[in-house]
Enzyme design. Sequence first.
Site, PDB file in Angstrom:
ATOM      1  CG  HIS A 114      38.552  49.309  36.545  1.00 26.02           C
ATOM      2  ND1 HIS A 114      38.611  50.302  37.506  1.00 26.02           N
ATOM      3  CD2 HIS A 114      37.257  49.256  36.130  1.00 26.02           C
ATOM      4  CE1 HIS A 114      37.407  50.833  37.648  1.00 26.02           C
ATOM      5  NE2 HIS A 114      36.574  50.213  36.838  1.00 26.02           N
ATOM      6  CD  GLN A 178      37.978  34.593  37.920  1.00 31.10           C
ATOM      7  OE1 GLN A 178      38.605  34.371  36.888  1.00 31.10           O
ATOM      8  NE2 GLN A 178      37.627  33.628  38.764  1.00 31.10           N
TER       9      GLN A 178
END
Length: 205
Positions: A114, A178
Amino acid sequence: MINLGILISGRGSNMDAILAAAKAGRMPGVRPAVVISNKPDAAGLRTASEKYGVKTKIVPPEGAKGWDYDRKVVEALEEAGVTPQNGLVCLAGFMRIISPEFVRHYKARILNIHPALLPSFPGLHAQKQAIEYGVKVSGCTVHFVDEGVDSGPVILQKTIPVMEGDSEETLSARILEQEHQVYPEAVRLFSEGRLKVEGRKVRVL
């Protein structure tokens, strides 16, 4: 050996990152078994099959919802060897909320990523939520999937600063970088048996 099934709906950039790590030998205990999409035009299907030689399957909803649809996905996963005993299911931009029955079938064997530091900003447009709220730090979270929305135990998180003048697009792009690092790392830790769930906490052994 963990048989890996990845569910996508679009380009599958996190799928690409996971499959690249597997191909490079960075997760030797993982065998990519199948990539499944609910959309026949998902670009990630071609990436999986042509770039990595991974089996793909389209499971169109055809109006089915909840477990009526998810049952078909489970059948496709199990046909590829992704079982509750030796499988791992990764959600990688799969734009459906999976049913409680699906979650229970693969209990503690479904991962999701998420683009926010959960429990902050669950659901859609997390990056936009973060900017509008005015936070100074955002990032991404890999978590086990439970029966809620983005509410399962947190495995790994990466942080990035929210810059003055960031838009939803610029923040999303930096977070995505990331994501591509942390998701394969979480899969590797799972395959090595190094994740222990203790209530809401996940301990990395």
